[in-house]
Design a protein around this motif. Structure first.
Motif, PDB file in Angstrom:
ATOM      1  N   ARG A 269       0.399 -17.289 -28.971  1.00  0.00           N
ATOM      2  CA  ARG A 269      -0.181 -18.537 -29.502  1.00  0.00           C
ATOM      3  C   ARG A 269      -1.696 -18.444 -29.676  1.00  0.00           C
ATOM      4  O   ARG A 269      -2.235 -18.987 -30.643  1.00  0.00           O
ATOM      5  CB  ARG A 269       0.250 -19.751 -28.662  1.00  0.00           C
ATOM      6  CG  ARG A 269      -0.138 -19.730 -27.241  1.00  0.00           C
ATOM      7  CD  ARG A 269       0.956 -20.273 -26.345  1.00  0.00           C
ATOM      8  NE  ARG A 269       1.790 -19.151 -25.939  1.00  0.00           N
ATOM      9  CZ  ARG A 269       3.094 -19.177 -25.826  1.00  0.00           C
ATOM     10  NH1 ARG A 269       3.748 -20.282 -26.053  1.00  0.00           N
ATOM     11  NH2 ARG A 269       3.759 -18.109 -25.465  1.00  0.00           N
ATOM     12  N   THR A 270      -2.379 -17.780 -28.750  1.00  0.00           N
ATOM     13  CA  THR A 270      -3.845 -17.752 -28.856  1.00  0.00           C
ATOM     14  C   THR A 270      -4.279 -16.961 -30.092  1.00  0.00           C
ATOM     15  O   THR A 270      -5.077 -17.429 -30.902  1.00  0.00           O
ATOM     16  CB  THR A 270      -4.459 -17.152 -27.574  1.00  0.00           C
ATOM     17  OG1 THR A 270      -3.981 -17.904 -26.452  1.00  0.00           O
ATOM     18  CG2 THR A 270      -5.970 -17.224 -27.608  1.00  0.00           C
TER      19      THR A 270
ATOM     20  N   ARG B 162      -9.829 -10.766 -26.104  1.00  0.00           N
ATOM     21  CA  ARG B 162      -9.042 -10.949 -24.881  1.00  0.00           C
ATOM     22  C   ARG B 162      -8.996  -9.609 -24.167  1.00  0.00           C
ATOM     23  O   ARG B 162      -8.752  -8.570 -24.793  1.00  0.00           O
ATOM     24  CB  ARG B 162      -7.630 -11.430 -25.232  1.00  0.00           C
ATOM     25  CG  ARG B 162      -6.677 -11.397 -24.061  1.00  0.00           C
ATOM     26  CD  ARG B 162      -5.343 -12.043 -24.377  1.00  0.00           C
ATOM     27  NE  ARG B 162      -5.456 -13.492 -24.387  1.00  0.00           N
ATOM     28  CZ  ARG B 162      -4.414 -14.328 -24.326  1.00  0.00           C
ATOM     29  NH1 ARG B 162      -3.181 -13.851 -24.273  1.00  0.00           N
ATOM     30  NH2 ARG B 162      -4.597 -15.632 -24.334  1.00  0.00           N
TER      31      ARG B 162
ATOM     32  N   HIS C 179     -10.395 -18.858 -19.479  1.00  0.00           N
ATOM     33  CA  HIS C 179      -9.722 -19.008 -20.776  1.00  0.00           C
ATOM     34  C   HIS C 179     -10.186 -20.345 -21.358  1.00  0.00           C
ATOM     35  O   HIS C 179      -9.448 -21.323 -21.406  1.00  0.00           O
ATOM     36  CB  HIS C 179      -8.208 -19.002 -20.546  1.00  0.00           C
ATOM     37  CG  HIS C 179      -7.377 -18.809 -21.780  1.00  0.00           C
ATOM     38  ND1 HIS C 179      -7.896 -18.834 -23.056  1.00  0.00           N
ATOM     39  CD2 HIS C 179      -6.042 -18.608 -21.922  1.00  0.00           C
ATOM     40  CE1 HIS C 179      -6.915 -18.648 -23.929  1.00  0.00           C
ATOM     41  NE2 HIS C 179      -5.789 -18.501 -23.266  1.00  0.00           N
TER      42      HIS C 179
ATOM     43  N   GLN D 295      -8.313 -22.515 -24.049  1.00  0.00           N
ATOM     44  CA  GLN D 295      -7.081 -23.155 -23.569  1.00  0.00           C
ATOM     45  C   GLN D 295      -7.431 -24.470 -22.865  1.00  0.00           C
ATOM     46  O   GLN D 295      -6.795 -25.499 -23.105  1.00  0.00           O
ATOM     47  CB  GLN D 295      -6.332 -22.224 -22.609  1.00  0.00           C
ATOM     48  CG  GLN D 295      -5.049 -22.835 -22.043  1.00  0.00           C
ATOM     49  CD  GLN D 295      -3.955 -23.012 -23.079  1.00  0.00           C
ATOM     50  OE1 GLN D 295      -3.688 -22.120 -23.872  1.00  0.00           O
ATOM     51  NE2 GLN D 295      -3.317 -24.185 -23.088  1.00  0.00           N
TER      52      GLN D 295
ATOM     53  N   ARG E 249      -6.232 -17.660 -15.197  1.00  0.00           N
ATOM     54  CA  ARG E 249      -7.507 -17.964 -15.867  1.00  0.00           C
ATOM     55  C   ARG E 249      -7.468 -19.355 -16.493  1.00  0.00           C
ATOM     56  O   ARG E 249      -8.489 -20.003 -16.658  1.00  0.00           O
ATOM     57  CB  ARG E 249      -7.795 -16.914 -16.926  1.00  0.00           C
ATOM     58  CG  ARG E 249      -6.694 -16.759 -17.963  1.00  0.00           C
ATOM     59  CD  ARG E 249      -6.876 -15.476 -18.732  1.00  0.00           C
ATOM     60  NE  ARG E 249      -5.797 -15.187 -19.654  1.00  0.00           N
ATOM     61  CZ  ARG E 249      -5.515 -13.957 -20.054  1.00  0.00           C
ATOM     62  NH1 ARG E 249      -6.189 -12.932 -19.604  1.00  0.00           N
ATOM     63  NH2 ARG E 249      -4.552 -13.761 -20.920  1.00  0.00           N
ATOM     64  N   VAL E 250      -6.252 -19.816 -16.847  1.00  0.00           N
ATOM     65  CA  VAL E 250      -6.128 -21.166 -17.404  1.00  0.00           C
ATOM     66  C   VAL E 250      -6.511 -22.185 -16.329  1.00  0.00           C
ATOM     67  O   VAL E 250      -7.305 -23.105 -16.569  1.00  0.00           O
ATOM     68  CB  VAL E 250      -4.689 -21.418 -17.914  1.00  0.00           C
ATOM     69  CG1 VAL E 250      -4.522 -22.859 -18.350  1.00  0.00           C
ATOM     70  CG2 VAL E 250      -4.345 -20.470 -19.058  1.00  0.00           C
TER      71      VAL E 250
ATOM     72  N   ARG F  83       2.625 -20.307 -15.335  1.00  0.00           N
ATOM     73  CA  ARG F  83       3.515 -19.152 -15.217  1.00  0.00           C
ATOM     74  C   ARG F  83       3.091 -18.310 -14.011  1.00  0.00           C
ATOM     75  O   ARG F  83       1.895 -18.152 -13.761  1.00  0.00           O
ATOM     76  CB  ARG F  83       3.395 -18.313 -16.498  1.00  0.00           C
ATOM     77  CG  ARG F  83       4.306 -17.116 -16.588  1.00  0.00           C
ATOM     78  CD  ARG F  83       4.137 -16.449 -17.952  1.00  0.00           C
ATOM     79  NE  ARG F  83       2.792 -15.927 -18.147  1.00  0.00           N
ATOM     80  CZ  ARG F  83       2.390 -14.720 -17.744  1.00  0.00           C
ATOM     81  NH1 ARG F  83       3.229 -13.902 -17.149  1.00  0.00           N
ATOM     82  NH2 ARG F  83       1.150 -14.326 -17.946  1.00  0.00           N
TER      83      ARG F  83
ATOM     84  N   GLN G  76       2.095 -15.091 -12.519  1.00  0.00           N
ATOM     85  CA  GLN G  76       1.480 -13.944 -13.216  1.00  0.00           C
ATOM     86  C   GLN G  76       1.905 -12.641 -12.534  1.00  0.00           C
ATOM     87  O   GLN G  76       1.150 -12.053 -11.758  1.00  0.00           O
ATOM     88  CB  GLN G  76      -0.042 -14.092 -13.195  1.00  0.00           C
ATOM     89  CG  GLN G  76      -0.547 -15.438 -13.713  1.00  0.00           C
ATOM     90  CD  GLN G  76      -0.882 -15.418 -15.177  1.00  0.00           C
ATOM     91  OE1 GLN G  76      -1.608 -14.564 -15.640  1.00  0.00           O
ATOM     92  NE2 GLN G  76      -0.352 -16.375 -15.929  1.00  0.00           N
TER      93      GLN G  76
ATOM     94  N   PRO H 150       0.661 -23.976 -20.400  1.00  0.00           N
ATOM     95  CA  PRO H 150      -0.067 -23.273 -21.467  1.00  0.00           C
ATOM     96  C   PRO H 150       0.805 -22.317 -22.271  1.00  0.00           C
ATOM     97  O   PRO H 150       0.400 -21.859 -23.342  1.00  0.00           O
ATOM     98  CB  PRO H 150      -1.135 -22.480 -20.696  1.00  0.00           C
ATOM     99  CG  PRO H 150      -0.527 -22.240 -19.343  1.00  0.00           C
ATOM    100  CD  PRO H 150       0.314 -23.468 -19.062  1.00  0.00           C
ATOM    101  N   GLY H 151       2.003 -21.994 -21.749  1.00  0.00           N
ATOM    102  CA  GLY H 151       2.819 -20.974 -22.367  1.00  0.00           C
ATOM    103  C   GLY H 151       2.215 -19.608 -22.094  1.00  0.00           C
ATOM    104  O   GLY H 151       1.003 -19.513 -21.848  1.00  0.00           O
ATOM    105  N   PRO H 152       2.968 -18.542 -22.144  1.00  0.00           N
ATOM    106  CA  PRO H 152       4.412 -18.520 -22.337  1.00  0.00           C
ATOM    107  C   PRO H 152       5.144 -19.035 -21.093  1.00  0.00           C
ATOM    108  O   PRO H 152       4.710 -18.798 -19.980  1.00  0.00           O
ATOM    109  CB  PRO H 152       4.706 -17.024 -22.564  1.00  0.00           C
ATOM    110  CG  PRO H 152       3.583 -16.301 -21.874  1.00  0.00           C
ATOM    111  CD  PRO H 152       2.388 -17.189 -21.986  1.00  0.00           C
TER     112      PRO H 152
HETATM  113  C1  NCD Z   1      -2.013 -17.981 -20.950  1.00  0.00           C
HETATM  114  C2  NCD Z   1      -2.896 -16.781 -20.839  1.00  0.00           C
HETATM  115  O1  NCD Z   1      -2.755 -15.811 -21.569  1.00  0.00           O
HETATM  116  O2  NCD Z   1      -3.785 -16.866 -20.009  1.00  0.00           O
HETATM  117  N1  NCD Z   1      -1.402 -18.099 -22.160  1.00  0.00           N
HETATM  118  C3  NCD Z   1      -2.085 -18.679 -23.189  1.00  0.00           C
HETATM  119  O3  NCD Z   1      -3.093 -18.188 -23.630  1.00  0.00           O
HETATM  120  N2  NCD Z   1      -1.595 -19.829 -23.666  1.00  0.00           N
HETATM  121  C4  NCD Z   1      -1.181 -18.234 -19.773  1.00  0.00           C
HETATM  122  C5  NCD Z   1      -0.260 -17.165 -19.277  1.00  0.00           C
HETATM  123  O4  NCD Z   1      -0.261 -16.029 -19.744  1.00  0.00           O
HETATM  124  O5  NCD Z   1       0.486 -17.485 -18.367  1.00  0.00           O
END
Ligand code: NCD
Length: 294
Positions: free
Chosen positions: A54-55, A104, A132, A135, A165-166, A216, A218, A252-254
């Motif tokens: 998505r990003t 990233r 992040h 986000q 990081r979110v 999620r 990690q 935030p997904g995934p």
């Molecule tokens: C997140 C990320 O990459 O930090 N995803 C995102 O950018 N929406 C969250 C994650 O990976 O769990």
């Protein structure tokens, strides 16, 4: 030259105008209006050294909506697979001719280094477990669109906060916008470095939350999914029904369906996951306009 490494790189007035501009751009996009922007004619280099759906896609579309050209580095087929270093890769992308880099990377410090090597504005699209910022901004935009304001909301960030990081960026941004924020999870998933109240008993706060923000686990950063974690913290139908009647669920997904949240909850109208994704595009447009402004 501007750089967005963390949400703190935006002054309070800039933060407010990026959020306001994103809310406006979202309605322009929804209504099919042509986008008028001062930031036309630039070239964006998307350099993602970590997986993204998505990003990366939303930065790409955001740049296109602003009339920009976009280069996307395809990591598996790039010369990094021949051993080319990060520095040589980004200096190459920069020399091809980009005005701004969206980056990233797994390592904290790499984005500042990219900025120093390339002498280009850099937007952080996710840096290790550190930050992040876009986000967090798109989540603020989602809250403003849904509730009218962030001020006064009670927001629980639930799950693997320590590796997220979110969460790090949300916990820096949302209190500044006037929300009361809690980090909720088992002790080894919480972080003393994050300056918001820690809660381990999810049930004790569920009824008072306006927002249940799931994370999620990690695994790529060393965290483990256990049955006891799922038993105590998964957002399932029963816990969803214990939230207040106007409360929303975010993520935030995934998503790992069946781990931090169930399909039943993801299907609820008060689950804003795809709304967050949709707000990623106008938010990243507003951030690119800011980074390119004088
Ligand atoms: C997140 C990320 O990459 O930090 N995803 C995102 O950018 N929406 C969250 C994650 O990976 O769990």
């Amino acid at each position: 030259m501007k750089i967005l490494l963390t949400v703190d790189d935006l002054r309070p007035d800039e933060r407010a105008s990026v959020i306001e501009r994103a809310v406006f751009l979202r309605s322009q996009l929804d209504e099919g209006h042509a986008i008028e922007s001062a930031a036309g004619g630039f070239t964006v280099g998307n350099v993602f050294f970590e997986a993204s759906t998505r990003t990366q896609l939303s930065f790409d579309l955001a740049a296109q909506h602003l009339g920009a050209r976009v280069l996307n580095l395809n990591l598996p087929s790039s010369s990094t697979s021949k051993g080319e270093s990060l520095r040589d890769t980004v200096e190459t992308v920069s020399a091809i001719g980009v005005d701004v880099l969206v980056a990233r990377h797994t390592d904290h410090g790499s984005l500042q280094a990219i900025h120093e090597w390339t002498k280009r504005p850099v937007i952080n699209a996710g840096e290790g477990a550190h930050a992040h910022p876009t986000q967090a901004l798109l989540d603020a935009v989602t809250l403003v669109r849904h509730f009218g304001a962030v001020e006064g909301l009670s927001i629980g960030i639930i799950g693997d906060v320590a590796h997220s990081r979110v969460a790090a960026s949300l916990c820096r941004l949302l209190p500044k916008l006037g929300a009361q924020v809690f980090q909720i999870g088992p002790p080894d998933f919480l972080s003393d470095e994050i300056d918001v109240e820690q809660v381990s008993d999810l049930g004790s706060v569920l009824g008072s939350l306006d927002v249940a923000y799931l994370l999620r686990v990690q695994r790529e950063r060393g965290a483990e999914i256990t049955d006891s974690y799922i038993d105590a913290y998964q957002m399932n139908g029963e816990r969803f029904r214990s939230l207040g009647g106007n409360a929303v669920v975010m993520h935030p997904g995934p998503v790992n369906r069946g781990v931090e949240v169930t399909t039943e909850v993801l299907d609820e109208a008060r689950c804003l996951v795809l709304e967050q994704v949709a707000n990623g595009v106008p938010t990243r447009m507003a951030v690119m306009e800011w980074v390119l402004s004088a």
